[in-house]
Design a protein around this motif. Structure first.
Motif, PDB file in Angstrom:
ATOM      1  N   PRO A  30       5.363  -0.704 -36.756  1.00 37.45           N
ATOM      2  CA  PRO A  30       5.140   0.701 -36.060  1.00 37.45           C
ATOM      3  C   PRO A  30       3.603   0.634 -35.386  1.00 37.45           C
ATOM      4  O   PRO A  30       3.670   1.243 -34.288  1.00 37.45           O
ATOM      5  CB  PRO A  30       5.578   1.811 -37.044  1.00 37.45           C
ATOM      6  CG  PRO A  30       6.683   1.007 -38.002  1.00 37.45           C
ATOM      7  CD  PRO A  30       5.893  -0.415 -38.288  1.00 37.45           C
ATOM      8  N   ARG A  31       2.774   0.488 -36.189  1.00 38.69           N
ATOM      9  CA  ARG A  31       1.317   0.863 -35.765  1.00 38.69           C
ATOM     10  C   ARG A  31       1.192  -0.074 -34.292  1.00 38.69           C
ATOM     11  O   ARG A  31       0.373   0.202 -33.530  1.00 38.69           O
ATOM     12  CB  ARG A  31       0.240   0.820 -36.670  1.00 38.69           C
ATOM     13  CG  ARG A  31       0.111  -0.703 -37.239  1.00 38.69           C
ATOM     14  CD  ARG A  31      -1.104  -0.840 -38.106  1.00 38.69           C
ATOM     15  NE  ARG A  31      -1.242  -2.107 -38.704  1.00 38.69           N
ATOM     16  CZ  ARG A  31      -1.238  -2.477 -39.748  1.00 38.69           C
ATOM     17  NH1 ARG A  31      -0.892  -1.507 -40.649  1.00 38.69           N
ATOM     18  NH2 ARG A  31      -1.263  -3.703 -40.149  1.00 38.69           N
ATOM     19  N   ASP A  32       1.631  -1.229 -34.383  1.00 38.01           N
ATOM     20  CA  ASP A  32       1.716  -2.399 -33.128  1.00 38.01           C
ATOM     21  C   ASP A  32       2.169  -1.434 -32.059  1.00 38.01           C
ATOM     22  O   ASP A  32       1.815  -1.726 -31.046  1.00 38.01           O
ATOM     23  CB  ASP A  32       1.782  -3.742 -33.538  1.00 38.01           C
ATOM     24  CG  ASP A  32       1.035  -4.211 -34.901  1.00 38.01           C
ATOM     25  OD1 ASP A  32      -0.279  -3.716 -34.824  1.00 38.01           O
ATOM     26  OD2 ASP A  32       1.476  -5.106 -35.612  1.00 38.01           O
ATOM     27  N   PHE A  33       3.570  -1.142 -32.200  1.00 38.47           N
ATOM     28  CA  PHE A  33       4.279  -0.725 -31.166  1.00 38.47           C
ATOM     29  C   PHE A  33       3.359   0.491 -30.396  1.00 38.47           C
ATOM     30  O   PHE A  33       3.346   0.495 -29.382  1.00 38.47           O
ATOM     31  CB  PHE A  33       5.511  -0.125 -31.683  1.00 38.47           C
ATOM     32  CG  PHE A  33       6.486   0.348 -30.546  1.00 38.47           C
ATOM     33  CD1 PHE A  33       6.995  -0.378 -29.565  1.00 38.47           C
ATOM     34  CD2 PHE A  33       6.431   1.893 -30.546  1.00 38.47           C
ATOM     35  CE1 PHE A  33       7.548   0.303 -28.521  1.00 38.47           C
ATOM     36  CE2 PHE A  33       7.249   2.580 -29.640  1.00 38.47           C
ATOM     37  CZ  PHE A  33       7.720   1.574 -28.640  1.00 38.47           C
ATOM     38  N   TRP A  34       3.083   1.454 -31.394  1.00 40.26           N
ATOM     39  CA  TRP A  34       2.519   2.472 -30.624  1.00 40.26           C
ATOM     40  C   TRP A  34       1.040   2.200 -30.374  1.00 40.26           C
ATOM     41  O   TRP A  34       0.692   3.354 -29.535  1.00 40.26           O
ATOM     42  CB  TRP A  34       2.334   3.739 -32.016  1.00 40.26           C
ATOM     43  CG  TRP A  34       3.680   4.412 -32.251  1.00 40.26           C
ATOM     44  CD1 TRP A  34       4.325   4.042 -33.391  1.00 40.26           C
ATOM     45  CD2 TRP A  34       4.484   4.936 -31.576  1.00 40.26           C
ATOM     46  NE1 TRP A  34       5.603   4.743 -33.581  1.00 40.26           N
ATOM     47  CE2 TRP A  34       5.882   5.134 -32.033  1.00 40.26           C
ATOM     48  CE3 TRP A  34       4.730   5.559 -30.161  1.00 40.26           C
ATOM     49  CZ2 TRP A  34       6.719   5.876 -31.566  1.00 40.26           C
ATOM     50  CZ3 TRP A  34       5.688   6.209 -29.634  1.00 40.26           C
ATOM     51  CH2 TRP A  34       6.980   6.322 -30.537  1.00 40.26           C
ATOM     52  N   ALA A  35       0.209   1.394 -30.578  1.00 34.83           N
ATOM     53  CA  ALA A  35      -0.857   0.791 -30.106  1.00 34.83           C
ATOM     54  C   ALA A  35      -0.755   0.106 -28.808  1.00 34.83           C
ATOM     55  O   ALA A  35      -1.656  -0.077 -28.034  1.00 34.83           O
ATOM     56  CB  ALA A  35      -1.679   0.252 -31.035  1.00 34.83           C
ATOM     57  N   ALA A  36       0.353  -0.391 -28.473  1.00 39.75           N
ATOM     58  CA  ALA A  36       0.770  -1.289 -27.282  1.00 39.75           C
ATOM     59  C   ALA A  36       0.598  -0.321 -26.056  1.00 39.75           C
ATOM     60  O   ALA A  36       1.111   0.658 -26.089  1.00 39.75           O
ATOM     61  CB  ALA A  36       1.949  -1.931 -27.494  1.00 39.75           C
ATOM     62  N   THR A  37       0.348  -1.168 -24.897  1.00 35.41           N
ATOM     63  CA  THR A  37       0.286  -0.553 -23.598  1.00 35.41           C
ATOM     64  C   THR A  37       1.689  -0.551 -23.003  1.00 35.41           C
ATOM     65  O   THR A  37       2.214  -1.546 -23.643  1.00 35.41           O
ATOM     66  CB  THR A  37      -0.868  -0.923 -22.716  1.00 35.41           C
ATOM     67  OG1 THR A  37      -0.415  -2.205 -22.569  1.00 35.41           O
ATOM     68  CG2 THR A  37      -2.204  -1.062 -23.500  1.00 35.41           C
ATOM     69  N   PRO A  38       1.887   0.252 -22.111  1.00 35.21           N
ATOM     70  CA  PRO A  38       3.380  -0.067 -21.284  1.00 35.21           C
ATOM     71  C   PRO A  38       3.518  -1.419 -20.711  1.00 35.21           C
ATOM     72  O   PRO A  38       4.366  -2.132 -20.754  1.00 35.21           O
ATOM     73  CB  PRO A  38       3.230   1.088 -20.438  1.00 35.21           C
ATOM     74  CG  PRO A  38       2.227   2.207 -20.920  1.00 35.21           C
ATOM     75  CD  PRO A  38       1.435   1.455 -21.676  1.00 35.21           C
ATOM     76  N   ARG A  39       2.098  -1.860 -20.367  1.00 34.95           N
ATOM     77  CA  ARG A  39       2.148  -3.301 -19.618  1.00 34.95           C
ATOM     78  C   ARG A  39       2.665  -4.307 -20.802  1.00 34.95           C
ATOM     79  O   ARG A  39       3.074  -5.321 -20.465  1.00 34.95           O
ATOM     80  CB  ARG A  39       0.835  -3.606 -18.995  1.00 34.95           C
ATOM     81  CG  ARG A  39       0.782  -4.837 -18.183  1.00 34.95           C
ATOM     82  CD  ARG A  39      -0.460  -5.137 -17.564  1.00 34.95           C
ATOM     83  NE  ARG A  39      -0.922  -4.102 -16.611  1.00 34.95           N
ATOM     84  CZ  ARG A  39      -0.408  -4.243 -15.410  1.00 34.95           C
ATOM     85  NH1 ARG A  39       0.129  -5.472 -14.817  1.00 34.95           N
ATOM     86  NH2 ARG A  39      -0.790  -3.279 -14.372  1.00 34.95           N
ATOM     87  N   GLU A  40       2.053  -4.268 -21.735  1.00 34.46           N
ATOM     88  CA  GLU A  40       2.401  -5.285 -23.008  1.00 34.46           C
ATOM     89  C   GLU A  40       3.715  -5.121 -23.339  1.00 34.46           C
ATOM     90  O   GLU A  40       4.174  -6.145 -23.643  1.00 34.46           O
ATOM     91  CB  GLU A  40       1.370  -4.798 -24.342  1.00 34.46           C
ATOM     92  CG  GLU A  40       0.052  -5.246 -23.873  1.00 34.46           C
ATOM     93  CD  GLU A  40      -0.893  -4.538 -25.089  1.00 34.46           C
ATOM     94  OE1 GLU A  40      -1.938  -5.237 -25.536  1.00 34.46           O
ATOM     95  OE2 GLU A  40      -0.643  -3.592 -25.604  1.00 34.46           O
ATOM     96  N   ILE A  41       4.352  -4.222 -23.559  1.00 34.86           N
ATOM     97  CA  ILE A  41       5.772  -3.881 -23.734  1.00 34.86           C
ATOM     98  C   ILE A  41       6.725  -4.446 -22.745  1.00 34.86           C
ATOM     99  O   ILE A  41       7.550  -5.313 -22.917  1.00 34.86           O
ATOM    100  CB  ILE A  41       6.102  -2.403 -24.039  1.00 34.86           C
ATOM    101  CG1 ILE A  41       5.339  -1.937 -25.425  1.00 34.86           C
ATOM    102  CG2 ILE A  41       7.594  -2.221 -24.270  1.00 34.86           C
ATOM    103  CD1 ILE A  41       5.667  -0.586 -25.780  1.00 34.86           C
TER     104      ILE A  41
END
Length: 53
Positions: free
Chosen positions: A12-23
Motif C-alpha cells: 500500500p505505501r508503494d501504491f500511495w507513493a507512486a505518481t500517476p505516470r508510474e501507475i
C-alpha cells in the motif's frame, strides 16, 4: 489500486507513493486524446464560469 496491490503485489505505501505516470506505465497507458482547441476551451469557460474572471 486493485491491480497494483493484487495482481502486481505492490505494498500500500508503494501504491500511495507512486505518481500517476508510474501507475500508467505499469498498467499500459491508453491512447492519448488530442487537447481541446481554443474555441472549445472558451465555450467551456462560458458554460461553466467560476467567477475568477
Amino acid at each position: 489500486m486493485a491491480l497494483c496491490l493484487g495482481r502486481y503485489g505492490w505494498r500500500p505505501r508503494d501504491f500511495w507513493a507512486a505518481t500517476p505516470r508510474e501507475i500508467a506505465c505499469l498498467l499500459g497507458e491508453p491512447e492519448r486524446q488530442p487537447a481541446i482547441g481554443r474555441g472549445e476551451l472558451e465555450a467551456l469557460i462560458a458554460r461553466f464560469p467560476d467567477g475568477a474572471n
